[in-house]
Design a protein around this motif. Sequence first.
Motif, PDB file in Angstrom:
ATOM      1  N   VAL A  72      65.368  74.827   3.223  1.00 55.96           N
ATOM      2  CA  VAL A  72      65.869  73.487   3.686  1.00 55.96           C
ATOM      3  C   VAL A  72      66.693  73.425   4.956  1.00 55.96           C
ATOM      4  CG1 VAL A  72      66.983  71.482   2.690  1.00 55.96           C
ATOM      5  CG2 VAL A  72      65.600  72.884   1.169  1.00 55.96           C
ATOM      6  N   ASP A  73      66.261  72.746   5.788  1.00 52.35           N
ATOM      7  CA  ASP A  73      66.932  72.634   7.164  1.00 52.35           C
ATOM      8  C   ASP A  73      67.488  71.101   7.415  1.00 52.35           C
ATOM      9  OD1 ASP A  73      66.635  75.415   7.373  1.00 52.35           O
ATOM     10  OD2 ASP A  73      65.051  75.074   9.140  1.00 52.35           O
ATOM     11  N   GLY A  74      67.990  71.014   8.298  1.00 49.60           N
ATOM     12  CA  GLY A  74      68.369  69.503   8.883  1.00 49.60           C
ATOM     13  C   GLY A  74      68.246  69.345  10.348  1.00 49.60           C
ATOM     14  N   TYR A  75      67.796  68.338  10.796  1.00 52.41           N
ATOM     15  CA  TYR A  75      67.778  68.082  12.424  1.00 52.41           C
ATOM     16  C   TYR A  75      68.859  67.021  12.902  1.00 52.41           C
ATOM     17  CZ  TYR A  75      64.287  64.220  11.807  1.00 52.41           C
ATOM     18  OH  TYR A  75      63.812  62.993  11.843  1.00 52.41           O
ATOM     19  N   ILE A  76      69.300  67.165  14.059  1.00 53.26           N
ATOM     20  CA  ILE A  76      70.096  66.180  14.628  1.00 53.26           C
ATOM     21  C   ILE A  76      69.277  65.331  15.847  1.00 53.26           C
ATOM     22  CG2 ILE A  76      72.135  65.818  16.094  1.00 53.26           C
ATOM     23  CD1 ILE A  76      73.239  68.290  14.852  1.00 53.26           C
ATOM     24  N   PHE A  77      69.225  64.018  15.476  1.00 53.89           N
ATOM     25  CA  PHE A  77      68.672  63.264  16.690  1.00 53.89           C
ATOM     26  C   PHE A  77      69.909  62.700  17.245  1.00 53.89           C
ATOM     27  CE2 PHE A  77      64.696  60.313  17.055  1.00 53.89           C
ATOM     28  CZ  PHE A  77      64.890  60.382  18.332  1.00 53.89           C
ATOM     29  N   PRO A  78      70.239  63.368  18.422  1.00 53.46           N
ATOM     30  CA  PRO A  78      71.355  62.696  19.384  1.00 53.46           C
ATOM     31  C   PRO A  78      71.424  61.331  19.663  1.00 53.46           C
ATOM     32  CG  PRO A  78      70.205  64.773  20.184  1.00 53.46           C
ATOM     33  CD  PRO A  78      69.266  64.314  19.206  1.00 53.46           C
ATOM     34  N   CYS A  79      72.635  61.010  19.643  1.00 50.26           N
ATOM     35  CA  CYS A  79      72.790  59.481  20.331  1.00 50.26           C
ATOM     36  C   CYS A  79      73.069  59.673  21.566  1.00 50.26           C
ATOM     37  CB  CYS A  79      74.088  58.867  19.450  1.00 50.26           C
ATOM     38  SG  CYS A  79      74.410  57.345  19.680  1.00 50.26           S
ATOM     39  N   LEU A  80      72.529  59.115  22.433  1.00 56.07           N
ATOM     40  CA  LEU A  80      72.596  58.974  23.953  1.00 56.07           C
ATOM     41  C   LEU A  80      73.229  57.968  24.680  1.00 56.07           C
ATOM     42  CD1 LEU A  80      68.911  60.298  24.255  1.00 56.07           C
ATOM     43  CD2 LEU A  80      71.019  61.703  24.330  1.00 56.07           C
ATOM     44  N   ARG A  81      73.356  56.548  24.287  1.00 53.73           N
ATOM     45  CA  ARG A  81      74.230  55.562  24.681  1.00 53.73           C
ATOM     46  C   ARG A  81      75.530  56.068  25.115  1.00 53.73           C
ATOM     47  NH1 ARG A  81      72.168  52.696  19.733  1.00 53.73           N
ATOM     48  NH2 ARG A  81      74.430  52.847  19.185  1.00 53.73           N
ATOM     49  N   SER A  82      76.054  55.277  25.979  1.00 48.73           N
ATOM     50  CA  SER A  82      77.342  55.299  26.731  1.00 48.73           C
ATOM     51  C   SER A  82      78.344  55.202  25.819  1.00 48.73           C
ATOM     52  CB  SER A  82      77.538  54.549  27.769  1.00 48.73           C
ATOM     53  OG  SER A  82      77.242  53.233  27.651  1.00 48.73           O
ATOM     54  N   THR A  83      78.036  54.592  24.684  1.00 48.12           N
ATOM     55  CA  THR A  83      79.165  54.223  23.657  1.00 48.12           C
ATOM     56  C   THR A  83      78.887  55.365  22.336  1.00 48.12           C
ATOM     57  OG1 THR A  83      77.471  52.840  22.455  1.00 48.12           O
ATOM     58  CG2 THR A  83      79.162  51.559  23.833  1.00 48.12           C
ATOM     59  N   CYS A  84      78.193  56.271  22.653  1.00 42.42           N
ATOM     60  CA  CYS A  84      78.209  57.265  21.603  1.00 42.42           C
ATOM     61  C   CYS A  84      79.186  58.453  21.791  1.00 42.42           C
ATOM     62  CB  CYS A  84      76.692  58.056  21.533  1.00 42.42           C
ATOM     63  SG  CYS A  84      75.549  56.767  21.446  1.00 42.42           S
ATOM     64  N   ALA A  85      79.573  59.146  20.633  1.00 45.05           N
ATOM     65  CA  ALA A  85      80.395  60.167  20.778  1.00 45.05           C
ATOM     66  C   ALA A  85      79.870  60.945  21.793  1.00 45.05           C
ATOM     67  CB  ALA A  85      80.850  60.554  19.346  1.00 45.05           C
ATOM     68  N   SER A  86      80.948  62.086  22.195  1.00 47.25           N
ATOM     69  CA  SER A  86      80.390  63.171  22.715  1.00 47.25           C
ATOM     70  C   SER A  86      79.572  64.243  22.084  1.00 47.25           C
ATOM     71  CB  SER A  86      81.894  64.021  23.286  1.00 47.25           C
ATOM     72  OG  SER A  86      82.266  64.626  22.139  1.00 47.25           O
ATOM     73  N   PRO A  87      78.728  64.994  22.842  1.00 48.46           N
ATOM     74  CA  PRO A  87      77.807  65.815  22.259  1.00 48.46           C
ATOM     75  C   PRO A  87      78.466  66.552  21.264  1.00 48.46           C
ATOM     76  CG  PRO A  87      77.633  65.842  24.353  1.00 48.46           C
ATOM     77  CD  PRO A  87      78.795  64.979  24.393  1.00 48.46           C
ATOM     78  N   GLU A  88      79.736  67.348  21.525  1.00 46.81           N
ATOM     79  CA  GLU A  88      80.622  68.283  20.620  1.00 46.81           C
ATOM     80  C   GLU A  88      80.957  67.442  19.331  1.00 46.81           C
ATOM     81  OE1 GLU A  88      81.224  69.499  24.814  1.00 46.81           O
ATOM     82  OE2 GLU A  88      81.167  67.466  23.668  1.00 46.81           O
ATOM     83  N   ALA A  89      81.383  66.112  19.471  1.00 43.36           N
ATOM     84  CA  ALA A  89      81.952  65.406  18.418  1.00 43.36           C
ATOM     85  C   ALA A  89      80.641  65.052  17.438  1.00 43.36           C
ATOM     86  CB  ALA A  89      82.792  63.977  18.905  1.00 43.36           C
ATOM     87  N   GLN A  90      79.603  64.898  17.992  1.00 43.40           N
ATOM     88  CA  GLN A  90      78.209  64.485  17.215  1.00 43.40           C
ATOM     89  C   GLN A  90      77.971  65.830  16.322  1.00 43.40           C
ATOM     90  OE1 GLN A  90      75.074  62.230  19.019  1.00 43.40           O
ATOM     91  NE2 GLN A  90      76.194  61.867  20.775  1.00 43.40           N
ATOM     92  N   VAL A  91      77.834  66.852  16.812  1.00 39.78           N
ATOM     93  CA  VAL A  91      77.672  68.003  16.319  1.00 39.78           C
ATOM     94  C   VAL A  91      78.717  68.279  15.206  1.00 39.78           C
ATOM     95  CG1 VAL A  91      77.673  70.646  16.396  1.00 39.78           C
ATOM     96  CG2 VAL A  91      76.270  69.290  18.059  1.00 39.78           C
ATOM     97  N   GLN A  92      79.814  68.311  15.439  1.00 38.92           N
ATOM     98  CA  GLN A  92      81.182  68.328  14.666  1.00 38.92           C
ATOM     99  C   GLN A  92      81.195  67.535  13.395  1.00 38.92           C
ATOM    100  OE1 GLN A  92      84.598  67.942  16.901  1.00 38.92           O
ATOM    101  NE2 GLN A  92      84.346  69.548  18.194  1.00 38.92           N
ATOM    102  N   ALA A  93      80.927  66.280  13.746  1.00 35.65           N
ATOM    103  CA  ALA A  93      80.582  65.251  12.517  1.00 35.65           C
ATOM    104  C   ALA A  93      79.450  65.549  11.675  1.00 35.65           C
ATOM    105  CB  ALA A  93      80.310  63.709  13.089  1.00 35.65           C
ATOM    106  N   THR A  94      78.196  66.085  12.157  1.00 38.37           N
ATOM    107  CA  THR A  94      77.162  66.329  11.162  1.00 38.37           C
ATOM    108  C   THR A  94      77.562  67.566  10.572  1.00 38.37           C
ATOM    109  OG1 THR A  94      75.690  65.424  13.012  1.00 38.37           O
ATOM    110  CG2 THR A  94      74.730  67.150  11.346  1.00 38.37           C
ATOM    111  N   VAL A  95      77.817  68.628  11.142  1.00 41.39           N
ATOM    112  CA  VAL A  95      78.234  69.743  10.179  1.00 41.39           C
ATOM    113  C   VAL A  95      79.507  69.511   9.196  1.00 41.39           C
ATOM    114  CG1 VAL A  95      79.351  72.245  10.453  1.00 41.39           C
ATOM    115  CG2 VAL A  95      77.678  71.484  12.066  1.00 41.39           C
ATOM    116  N   ASN A  96      80.517  68.850   9.572  1.00 40.76           N
ATOM    117  CA  ASN A  96      81.521  68.614   8.645  1.00 40.76           C
ATOM    118  C   ASN A  96      81.029  67.620   7.387  1.00 40.76           C
ATOM    119  OD1 ASN A  96      83.417  69.968  10.325  1.00 40.76           O
ATOM    120  ND2 ASN A  96      84.145  68.143  11.167  1.00 40.76           N
ATOM    121  N   LYS A  97      80.181  66.693   7.631  1.00 40.66           N
ATOM    122  CA  LYS A  97      79.633  65.837   6.692  1.00 40.66           C
ATOM    123  C   LYS A  97      78.760  66.384   5.776  1.00 40.66           C
ATOM    124  CE  LYS A  97      78.634  61.614   4.918  1.00 40.66           C
ATOM    125  NZ  LYS A  97      79.750  60.943   4.124  1.00 40.66           N
TER     126      LYS A  97
END
Length: 213
Positions: A72-97
């Motif tokens: 069982v795996d997961g995938y991250i569909f990155p948020c690309l809008r200017s209002t989105c969190a940084s790439p690092e923050a998106q990864v951190q949020a996903t892994v922590n959640k």
Amino acid sequence: MIRSTLLLCLVAAVAADTGLDAIQPMSTSTFQCLANNGYSFFVARVWESVGNYDNTGIQNIKNARAAGWKYVDGYIFPCLRSTCASPEAQVQATVNKLKASGAQYGMLWLDIEILAWPADINHNRDFITRLGNELNALGVNWGIYTNNHNWGNIVGIDWNQWHTRPLWWANYNGHQDYTGFVPFGGWTKPNIHQYAGDYKGPCGVDLDLNWYP
């Protein structure tokens, strides 16, 4: 000679695995039904392009595990809008959640496909580099979901920064093999082939079909 050839084909069929990715809610009993229909691995969306967790996907991971699925795996569909969190923050949020939710996964995949990527290839390369570096920093086993067309348009067909990471190749040619693969981005062959999409699967699930040897 005919019997030997048939045996080799049967061995190849047994050695290969058919899996799915899907975004709809699926219960433990649904995953049991899918397993009974020959599916053996699942990839859930765990971060959405709108910039938030995919709670449905995270629960699907837990339900798949509860049904006895090993892969069982997961995938991250990155948020690309200017209002989105940084790439690092998106990864951190996903892994922590995922950790806080008790959703056990084998790998995380970065979904790199044409959606809202800007025309600036250097910007896109930097964004994906930062995603990958953060996954490495967190000790996550990860790979990239893409194909020649997407990769070429987003970062340039020859950009090979992450060619050592596994490739989940999207090409809806209907083949449970690597037929038609043309090397790009430093990859000489895929690890998984997504060979069909929007398939009306068993157990009431709309899914994409995937294969690996």
